[in-house]
Design a protein around this motif. Structure first.
Motif, PDB file in Angstrom:
ATOM      1  N   LEU A 194       0.832  -1.204   0.000  1.00  0.00           N
ATOM      2  CA  LEU A 194       0.000   0.000   0.000  1.00  0.00           C
ATOM      3  C   LEU A 194       0.866   1.253   0.000  1.00  0.00           C
ATOM      4  N   MET A 195       1.921   1.244   0.816  1.00  0.00           N
ATOM      5  CA  MET A 195       2.826   2.386   0.883  1.00  0.00           C
ATOM      6  C   MET A 195       3.466   2.664  -0.481  1.00  0.00           C
ATOM      7  N   LEU A 196       3.964   1.616  -1.116  1.00  0.00           N
ATOM      8  CA  LEU A 196       4.582   1.774  -2.432  1.00  0.00           C
ATOM      9  C   LEU A 196       3.564   2.271  -3.459  1.00  0.00           C
ATOM     10  N   GLY A 197       2.347   1.715  -3.388  1.00  0.00           N
ATOM     11  CA  GLY A 197       1.307   2.124  -4.325  1.00  0.00           C
ATOM     12  C   GLY A 197       0.953   3.592  -4.198  1.00  0.00           C
ATOM     13  N   PHE A 249      -6.661  15.131  -2.823  1.00  0.00           N
ATOM     14  CA  PHE A 249      -6.903  14.333  -1.622  1.00  0.00           C
ATOM     15  C   PHE A 249      -7.920  13.233  -1.899  1.00  0.00           C
ATOM     16  N   GLY A 250      -9.020  13.571  -2.559  1.00  0.00           N
ATOM     17  CA  GLY A 250     -10.039  12.579  -2.881  1.00  0.00           C
ATOM     18  C   GLY A 250      -9.507  11.486  -3.785  1.00  0.00           C
ATOM     19  N   PHE A 251      -8.679  11.884  -4.759  1.00  0.00           N
ATOM     20  CA  PHE A 251      -8.080  10.904  -5.672  1.00  0.00           C
ATOM     21  C   PHE A 251      -7.205   9.906  -4.911  1.00  0.00           C
ATOM     22  N   LEU A 252      -6.344  10.411  -4.036  1.00  0.00           N
ATOM     23  CA  LEU A 252      -5.432   9.532  -3.298  1.00  0.00           C
ATOM     24  C   LEU A 252      -6.166   8.705  -2.243  1.00  0.00           C
ATOM     25  N   LEU A 253      -7.182   9.296  -1.619  1.00  0.00           N
ATOM     26  CA  LEU A 253      -7.945   8.567  -0.602  1.00  0.00           C
ATOM     27  C   LEU A 253      -8.711   7.417  -1.247  1.00  0.00           C
ATOM     28  N   ALA A 254      -9.388   7.688  -2.358  1.00  0.00           N
ATOM     29  CA  ALA A 254     -10.125   6.637  -3.063  1.00  0.00           C
ATOM     30  C   ALA A 254      -9.167   5.563  -3.579  1.00  0.00           C
ATOM     31  N   SER A 255      -8.025   5.981  -4.101  1.00  0.00           N
ATOM     32  CA  SER A 255      -7.033   5.024  -4.590  1.00  0.00           C
ATOM     33  C   SER A 255      -6.494   4.169  -3.446  1.00  0.00           C
ATOM     34  N   GLY A 256      -6.200   4.809  -2.308  1.00  0.00           N
ATOM     35  CA  GLY A 256      -5.663   4.089  -1.162  1.00  0.00           C
ATOM     36  C   GLY A 256      -6.630   3.059  -0.618  1.00  0.00           C
ATOM     37  N   PHE A 257      -7.893   3.433  -0.423  1.00  0.00           N
ATOM     38  CA  PHE A 257      -8.888   2.498   0.101  1.00  0.00           C
ATOM     39  C   PHE A 257      -9.141   1.356  -0.882  1.00  0.00           C
ATOM     40  N   THR A 258      -9.122   1.670  -2.176  1.00  0.00           N
ATOM     41  CA  THR A 258      -9.300   0.624  -3.188  1.00  0.00           C
ATOM     42  C   THR A 258      -8.106  -0.323  -3.202  1.00  0.00           C
ATOM     43  N   LEU A 259      -6.915   0.230  -3.045  1.00  0.00           N
ATOM     44  CA  LEU A 259      -5.701  -0.593  -2.991  1.00  0.00           C
ATOM     45  C   LEU A 259      -5.727  -1.548  -1.803  1.00  0.00           C
ATOM     46  N   VAL A 260      -6.178  -1.073  -0.650  1.00  0.00           N
ATOM     47  CA  VAL A 260      -6.249  -1.937   0.538  1.00  0.00           C
ATOM     48  C   VAL A 260      -7.104  -3.167   0.226  1.00  0.00           C
TER      49      VAL A 260
END
Length: 386
Positions: free
Chosen positions: A192-195, A322-333
Motif C-alpha cells: 500500500l505504501m509503495l502504491g 486528496f479525494g483521488f489519493l484517498l479513493a485510490s488508497g482504500f481501493t488498494l487496501v
C-alpha cells in the motif's frame, strides 16, 4: 403588479438555486454499495457453510460464527451509511489523530491482560467479549494519512526528503505489525505504501530508492524467524511435511481440486469437517472453490474486480488530489488483500494468515472495509459529473 420582464428575471434567478440544490442531493455510485452488501451477505452464507460443523463441535451452536458475522454486517452497513454522507474532505483533518489511535492500538496488543494470543501470534486486543484487530484499522489509517500528506505537499513528492514522513509512518506500522507477528498484513501495508507513493506523482528515481529497502527487507524478515523459513519450505514442497507446516496448504489444494469446474454444491464441502484449519476465516476461499468450483470462483472474482474497478473509477473522476489519493488508497487496501489471500490459498505464495475482505469471519475487517466503501461512495457523490 409584476411585468413580464420582472417575472422572467425572477425565473432566471431561481434556476441557479434549484440547480445548486440538485447538486447536493445527487446520488453517487449506487452499484458499488449494492455489490458490497451482496458480498457481505454472501460472506455470511459461506461462513455458515464453512463453520457449521466446527461451531457445533466446539460451541454447541452451528450458527456461532454466523451470528457474530451478521452483527458485523449490521454494524458495517451502519458505518457505511454514516461515511456515505460525512464530507470526505473533512477526513483530512483526522490524519494525525488516526495515526496516533492506530499506533496506540498496535502497542496495546503487547500489553498483558489486553492483548490476545492465538496460535502463537498476538494480533488482537480484547475488553471482555469485545475484540479488535488493530492491524486492520492501521491499514486504513495509513491510507488516510498518506492521502492527506501528499495532497497538501504534492510539490515535495519528487524528492526522497518529501516522501520520508509517509515512509516513516509506514515503516513504524510495519515494525509494530511484524512483531505480533503478522507477515501478511505487513506485506499489505508495505505494498500500500509503495502504491500510494507511486500514485502521489513522485519520479521514477525517488520511487526506485523507496523500493530498494523493501526488496532487501523481505528475505531478511524471512531469515530472522525460523517459522517463516519453515513456511517457505512448506510452500516449495508442502508434501515434504504433510502433517506439519505443509498440512494447511495441502488441505487447501485438496479442497480446490475437489471442486473441479462446477463444485460439489453449496454446503457440500468435505474439507470443512475439520480437515482444513481456519476454513471460516483465512482459508474460506478454498471452501468456496470446493463448493462452487472454478466457474463459481470466476463469478466471485468478477464481483471483486467490479469493486476495484468502481473504486479506481471514482478516484479517476475525483476533482481534488486528496479525494483521488484517498479513493485510490482504500481501493488498494481491498484489492491487495483479495489478491494476497487468493495467492496464499492457491499456493502461489507462502502461507500466511490474511482474511478475505467482506467474506472471512471477523468483524473488525468487515466493519472497517464497509466503512471505507462508504467513503468511496461519498467521494463519488461529491464528484459526480453533472
Amino acid at each position: 403588479m409584476k411585468t413580464k420582464s420582472v417575472e422572467k428575471k425572477e425565473k432566471i434567478a431561481v434556476k441557479p438555486i434549484l440547480k445548486h440544490k440538485k447538486q447536493h442531493t445527487k446520488a453517487g455510485d449506487i452499484p458499488l454499495l449494492i455489490c458490497v452488501i451482496i458480498m457481505s451477505v454472501f460472506g455470511c452464507i459461506m461462513i455458515y457453510s464453512a463453520s457449521s460443523y466446527t461451531a457445533e463441535v466446539q460451541y454447541g451452536d452451528s450458527l456461532y460464527f454466523v451470528k457474530k458475522q451478521i452483527i458485523g454486517v449490521v454494524l458495517g452497513i451502519a458505518a457505511m451509511a454514516g461515511m456515505c454522507f460525512l464530507p470526505y474532505k473533512k477526513l483530512s483533518k483526522f490524519k494525525f489523530p488516526a495515526i496516533i489511535v492506530a499506533v496506540i492500538l498496535l502497542v496495546l496488543v503487547f500489553v498483558p491482560g489486553i492483548g490476545i494470543t492465538n496460535y502463537g501470534a498476538t494480533r488482537w486486543i480484547g475488553f471482555g467479549s469485545f475484540t479488535i484487530q488493530p492491524s486492520e484499522i492501521a491499514k486504513y489509517a495509513f491510507a488516510l494519512f498518506a492521502a492527506a500528506y501528499f495532497a497538501k505537499n504534492h510539490e515535495k513528492v519528487k524528492t526522497v526528503k518529501g516522501v520520508l514522513p509517509v515512509l516513516g509512518v509506514g515503516i513504524l506500522f510495519c515494525l509494530l505489525i511484524i512483531i505480533e507477528p503478522n507477515m501478511s498484513i505487513t506485506m499489505c501495508v508495505g505494498l500500500l505504501m509503495l502504491g500510494l507513493i507511486f500514485l502521489s506523482g513522485t519520479n521514477l528515481k525517488t520511487f526506485a530508492i523507496m523500493l530498494i529497502p523493501f526488496v532487501v527487507a523481505v528475505p531478511v524478515l524471512i531469515i530472522l524467524e525460523p517459522y517463516r523459513l519453515q513456511r517457505l519450505s512448506a510452500f516449495i514442497d508442502p508434501w515434504a511435511s504433510p502433517k506439519d507446516e505443509g498440512y494447511q496448504l495441502i488441505q487447501s489444494l485438496y479442497a480446490l481440486g475437489n471442486g473441479g469446474l462446477f463444485g460439489t454444491g453449496l454446503f457440500n464441502s468435505t474439507q470443512k469437517y475439520r480437515f482444513l484449519p481456519f476454513a471460516e476465516s483465512d482459508f474460506i476461499l478454498a471452501i468456496m472453490g470446493e463448493e462452487l468450483g472454478f466457474f463459481g470462483l470466476l463469478v466471485f472474482f468478477f464481483f471483486c474486480g467490479f469493486i476495484i474497478y468502481r473504486g479506481f473509477k471514482i478516484a479517476k473522476n475525483c476533482k481534488d488530489r486528496f479525494g483521488f489519493l484517498l479513493a485510490s488508497g482504500f481501493t488498494l487496501v481491498y484489492g491487495i488483500q483479495v489478491a494476497v489471500n487468493a495467492l496464499v490459498v492457491s499456493g502461489a505464495i507462502p502461507p500466511t494468515g490474511l482474511p478475505l475482505p467482506l467474506i472471512s469471519s471477523g468483524n473488525t475487517s468487515l466493519i472497517i472495509t464497509m466503512a471505507s466503501m462508504g467513503v468511496l461512495y461519498n467521494i463519488s457523490r461529491v464528484n459526480k459529473e453533472n
